[in-house]
Design an enzyme around this catalytic site. Sequence first.
Site: not given
Ligand code: ZN
Length: 161
Positions: A45, A50, A88-89, A130-131, A134
């Site tokens: 995701g 990000q 998480c990236l 999660h996204e 963000h």
């Molecule tokens: Zn993340």
Amino acid sequence: MNKGIIKYPNPILRKKSEELKEITPGIKELVFDMIETMEKNEGVGLAASQIGVLKRIIICQTEKGPETFINPKIIKKSREKTFEEEGCLSIPGIRLKIKRAKEIEVEVLGEDGKEVVIKADGLLARILQHEIDHLDGILFIDRINFWQRWKIKNKLKEKEA
Ligand code: ZN
């Protein structure tokens, strides 16, 4: 194009993203960039924030491939929760077990400019939550308890240095 991923503790990750009024060709291009970036980094995701774009756009890997969600808003959450590991990236090297609703209903902006409601459960529901966090400047490290935080505090400090 594959874009660089913004990493913790960059303050951009703490900003709130703005809603889109319509889906323009520029937005479609941004979505292609997001998909390429997510796949290059083997993520499941990605939120536009990000890659430094403060717009309410997220993409999630599904069984059918990457899917895009514009202006996603959670309108219903199941009382039942699941407790699973996430990464998480933007905070590489840290995996944490996070409690999330098992099933959710999300309102999104469809291609024709009308709102549609989608239902998700299991892994997709988890990725969406999660996204969407963000987009509000919330990171998964905000959703852990004191003991989990204590365990990763040195790793986070290294990143902050
Ligand atoms: Zn993340």
